[in-house]
Design a protein around this motif. Structure first.
Motif, PDB file in Angstrom:
ATOM      1  N   GLN A   1       0.856  -1.177   0.000  1.00 16.62           N
ATOM      2  CA  GLN A   1       0.000   0.000   0.000  1.00 16.62           C
ATOM      3  C   GLN A   1       0.895   1.231   0.000  1.00 16.62           C
ATOM      4  O   GLN A   1       1.877   1.295   0.736  1.00 16.62           O
ATOM      5  N   THR A   2       0.529   2.211  -0.830  1.00 15.83           N
ATOM      6  CA  THR A   2       1.353   3.401  -0.980  1.00 15.83           C
ATOM      7  C   THR A   2       0.502   4.557  -1.502  1.00 15.83           C
ATOM      8  O   THR A   2      -0.595   4.343  -1.999  1.00 15.83           O
ATOM      9  N   ARG A   3       1.018   5.755  -1.409  1.00 19.02           N
ATOM     10  CA  ARG A   3       0.328   6.915  -1.966  1.00 19.02           C
ATOM     11  C   ARG A   3       0.743   7.185  -3.412  1.00 19.02           C
ATOM     12  O   ARG A   3       0.029   7.823  -4.159  1.00 19.02           O
ATOM     13  N   THR A   4       1.915   6.687  -3.782  1.00 23.16           N
ATOM     14  CA  THR A   4       2.389   6.880  -5.152  1.00 23.16           C
ATOM     15  C   THR A   4       3.241   5.685  -5.561  1.00 23.16           C
ATOM     16  O   THR A   4       3.947   5.111  -4.726  1.00 23.16           O
ATOM     17  N   VAL A   5       3.163   5.320  -6.839  1.00 21.05           N
ATOM     18  CA  VAL A   5       3.964   4.217  -7.352  1.00 21.05           C
ATOM     19  C   VAL A   5       4.384   4.561  -8.778  1.00 21.05           C
ATOM     20  O   VAL A   5       3.620   5.141  -9.538  1.00 21.05           O
ATOM     21  N   ARG A   6       5.615   4.223  -9.106  1.00 21.39           N
ATOM     22  CA  ARG A   6       6.127   4.394 -10.469  1.00 21.39           C
ATOM     23  C   ARG A   6       6.423   3.016 -11.014  1.00 21.39           C
ATOM     24  O   ARG A   6       7.129   2.228 -10.375  1.00 21.39           O
ATOM     25  N   ILE A   7       5.874   2.720 -12.183  1.00 27.87           N
ATOM     26  CA  ILE A   7       6.054   1.418 -12.807  1.00 27.87           C
ATOM     27  C   ILE A   7       6.850   1.620 -14.089  1.00 27.87           C
ATOM     28  O   ILE A   7       6.492   2.451 -14.921  1.00 27.87           O
ATOM     29  N   ALA A   8       7.936   0.864 -14.220  1.00 31.96           N
ATOM     30  CA  ALA A   8       8.816   0.982 -15.383  1.00 31.96           C
ATOM     31  C   ALA A   8       9.144  -0.412 -15.902  1.00 31.96           C
ATOM     32  O   ALA A   8       8.941  -1.412 -15.204  1.00 31.96           O
ATOM     33  N   ALA A   9       9.646  -0.474 -17.124  1.00 28.91           N
ATOM     34  CA  ALA A   9      10.043  -1.744 -17.737  1.00 28.91           C
ATOM     35  C   ALA A   9      11.375  -1.575 -18.449  1.00 28.91           C
ATOM     36  O   ALA A   9      11.737  -0.460 -18.838  1.00 28.91           O
TER      37      ALA A   9
ATOM     38  N   CYS B   1      -5.303   1.446 -18.557  1.00 32.45           N
ATOM     39  CA  CYS B   1      -5.920   2.199 -17.470  1.00 32.45           C
ATOM     40  C   CYS B   1      -7.412   1.887 -17.502  1.00 32.45           C
ATOM     41  O   CYS B   1      -8.107   2.299 -18.428  1.00 32.45           O
ATOM     42  N   ASP B   2      -7.862   1.105 -16.548  1.00 32.13           N
ATOM     43  CA  ASP B   2      -9.256   0.665 -16.474  1.00 32.13           C
ATOM     44  C   ASP B   2      -9.678  -0.058 -17.750  1.00 32.13           C
ATOM     45  O   ASP B   2     -10.776   0.104 -18.253  1.00 32.13           O
ATOM     46  N   GLY B   3      -8.765  -0.868 -18.288  1.00 34.95           N
ATOM     47  CA  GLY B   3      -9.064  -1.665 -19.467  1.00 34.95           C
ATOM     48  C   GLY B   3      -8.846  -0.974 -20.797  1.00 34.95           C
ATOM     49  O   GLY B   3      -8.943  -1.597 -21.850  1.00 34.95           O
ATOM     50  N   ASP B   4      -8.557   0.312 -20.784  1.00 38.37           N
ATOM     51  CA  ASP B   4      -8.314   1.064 -22.014  1.00 38.37           C
ATOM     52  C   ASP B   4      -6.818   1.305 -22.185  1.00 38.37           C
ATOM     53  O   ASP B   4      -6.085   1.399 -21.206  1.00 38.37           O
ATOM     54  N   PRO B   5      -6.347   1.447 -23.438  1.00 41.91           N
ATOM     55  CA  PRO B   5      -4.931   1.744 -23.646  1.00 41.91           C
ATOM     56  C   PRO B   5      -4.532   3.006 -22.886  1.00 41.91           C
ATOM     57  O   PRO B   5      -5.219   4.024 -22.946  1.00 41.91           O
ATOM     58  N   GLY B   6      -3.418   2.919 -22.147  1.00 40.97           N
ATOM     59  CA  GLY B   6      -2.979   4.055 -21.349  1.00 40.97           C
ATOM     60  C   GLY B   6      -1.705   4.700 -21.848  1.00 40.97           C
ATOM     61  O   GLY B   6      -1.420   5.838 -21.528  1.00 40.97           O
ATOM     62  N   GLY B   7      -0.918   3.960 -22.607  1.00 40.47           N
ATOM     63  CA  GLY B   7       0.340   4.498 -23.101  1.00 40.47           C
ATOM     64  C   GLY B   7       1.481   3.536 -22.849  1.00 40.47           C
ATOM     65  O   GLY B   7       1.288   2.347 -22.650  1.00 40.47           O
ATOM     66  N   GLU B   8       2.668   4.085 -22.873  1.00 40.20           N
ATOM     67  CA  GLU B   8       3.887   3.302 -22.719  1.00 40.20           C
ATOM     68  C   GLU B   8       4.502   3.575 -21.351  1.00 40.20           C
ATOM     69  O   GLU B   8       4.508   4.713 -20.878  1.00 40.20           O
ATOM     70  N   LEU B   9       5.036   2.517 -20.730  1.00 40.28           N
ATOM     71  CA  LEU B   9       5.738   2.700 -19.458  1.00 40.28           C
ATOM     72  C   LEU B   9       6.996   3.514 -19.688  1.00 40.28           C
ATOM     73  O   LEU B   9       7.551   3.468 -20.773  1.00 40.28           O
ATOM     74  N   PRO B  10       7.454   4.258 -18.714  1.00 37.48           N
ATOM     75  CA  PRO B  10       7.022   4.278 -17.316  1.00 37.48           C
ATOM     76  C   PRO B  10       5.741   5.086 -17.101  1.00 37.48           C
ATOM     77  O   PRO B  10       5.400   5.955 -17.898  1.00 37.48           O
ATOM     78  N   VAL B  11       5.070   4.776 -15.986  1.00 37.67           N
ATOM     79  CA  VAL B  11       3.889   5.520 -15.570  1.00 37.67           C
ATOM     80  C   VAL B  11       3.966   5.714 -14.056  1.00 37.67           C
ATOM     81  O   VAL B  11       4.481   4.857 -13.337  1.00 37.67           O
ATOM     82  N   GLN B  12       3.505   6.851 -13.611  1.00 39.85           N
ATOM     83  CA  GLN B  12       3.419   7.119 -12.177  1.00 39.85           C
ATOM     84  C   GLN B  12       1.948   7.262 -11.824  1.00 39.85           C
ATOM     85  O   GLN B  12       1.215   7.998 -12.488  1.00 39.85           O
ATOM     86  N   VAL B  13       1.545   6.563 -10.777  1.00 38.07           N
ATOM     87  CA  VAL B  13       0.161   6.615 -10.297  1.00 38.07           C
ATOM     88  C   VAL B  13       0.205   7.125  -8.872  1.00 38.07           C
ATOM     89  O   VAL B  13       1.015   6.668  -8.069  1.00 38.07           O
ATOM     90  N   GLU B  14      -0.660   8.088  -8.577  1.00 38.32           N
ATOM     91  CA  GLU B  14      -0.700   8.616  -7.204  1.00 38.32           C
ATOM     92  C   GLU B  14      -2.122   8.964  -6.819  1.00 38.32           C
ATOM     93  O   GLU B  14      -2.988   9.144  -7.665  1.00 38.32           O
ATOM     94  N   THR B  15      -2.336   9.014  -5.526  1.00 41.36           N
ATOM     95  CA  THR B  15      -3.664   9.352  -5.022  1.00 41.36           C
ATOM     96  C   THR B  15      -3.828  10.861  -4.936  1.00 41.36           C
ATOM     97  O   THR B  15      -2.857  11.603  -4.823  1.00 41.36           O
ATOM     98  N   SER B  16      -5.060  11.266  -5.000  1.00 36.85           N
ATOM     99  CA  SER B  16      -5.440  12.656  -4.733  1.00 36.85           C
ATOM    100  C   SER B  16      -6.482  12.589  -3.627  1.00 36.85           C
ATOM    101  O   SER B  16      -7.679  12.469  -3.904  1.00 36.85           O
ATOM    102  N   PRO B  17      -6.055  12.599  -2.367  1.00 37.70           N
ATOM    103  CA  PRO B  17      -6.991  12.418  -1.254  1.00 37.70           C
ATOM    104  C   PRO B  17      -8.162  13.394  -1.309  1.00 37.70           C
ATOM    105  O   PRO B  17      -8.001  14.561  -1.665  1.00 37.70           O
TER     106      PRO B  17
END
Length: 124
Positions: A65-73, A81-97
């Motif tokens: 569990q984290t507030r932000t994560v960066r995924i790379a390959a 992203c929710d089943g739709d094409p999102g792009g190419e890695l890397p991607v950073q995902v973070e929460t907006s409380p």
């Protein structure tokens, strides 16, 4: 590291799959679920374990569990992203409380005692 990575904010995903049983939509945290191996056969095995609810205790599955994560390959890899094409890695995902935009019926808004122009609604 892993081959199947899911970043979720709720315990249920895609038709009710319970990837992250500890996920809580109001805790401000993302749940990152990582499956180590990536073949089609392994993916089907993982799916069966998710359906039976036994994936969280199996070798090759990790969660955090984290507030932000960066995924790379290491090579060109695309993400969804929710089943739709999102792009190419890397991607950073973070929460907006406390950030959620909803379009609701005026009658429902009145029942919840919030006006159409109110920007926040308490979460109970």
């Amino acid at each position: 590291s892993g081959r199947w990575v899911f970043v979720v904010n709720l315990p249920r995903y895609a038709g009710g799959l319970n990837l992250a049983p500890r996920a809580n939509g109001v805790d401000g945290l993302l749940d990152v679920c990582v499956f180590e191996r990536g073949s089609l056969a392994t993916g089907l095995w993982y799916l069966s374990r998710v359906l039976w609810g036994t994936h969280t205790s199996m070798p090759g599955f990790h969660t955090l569990q984290t507030r932000t994560v960066r995924i790379a390959a290491e090579s060109t890899t695309y993400f969804q992203c929710d089943g739709d094409p999102g792009g190419e890695l890397p991607v950073q995902v973070e929460t907006s409380p406390a950030r959620l935009t909803l379009l609701v019926d005026e009658t429902w808004a009145a029942e919840q005692q919030c006006s159409a122009d109110k920007t926040t609604l308490p979460i109970n």
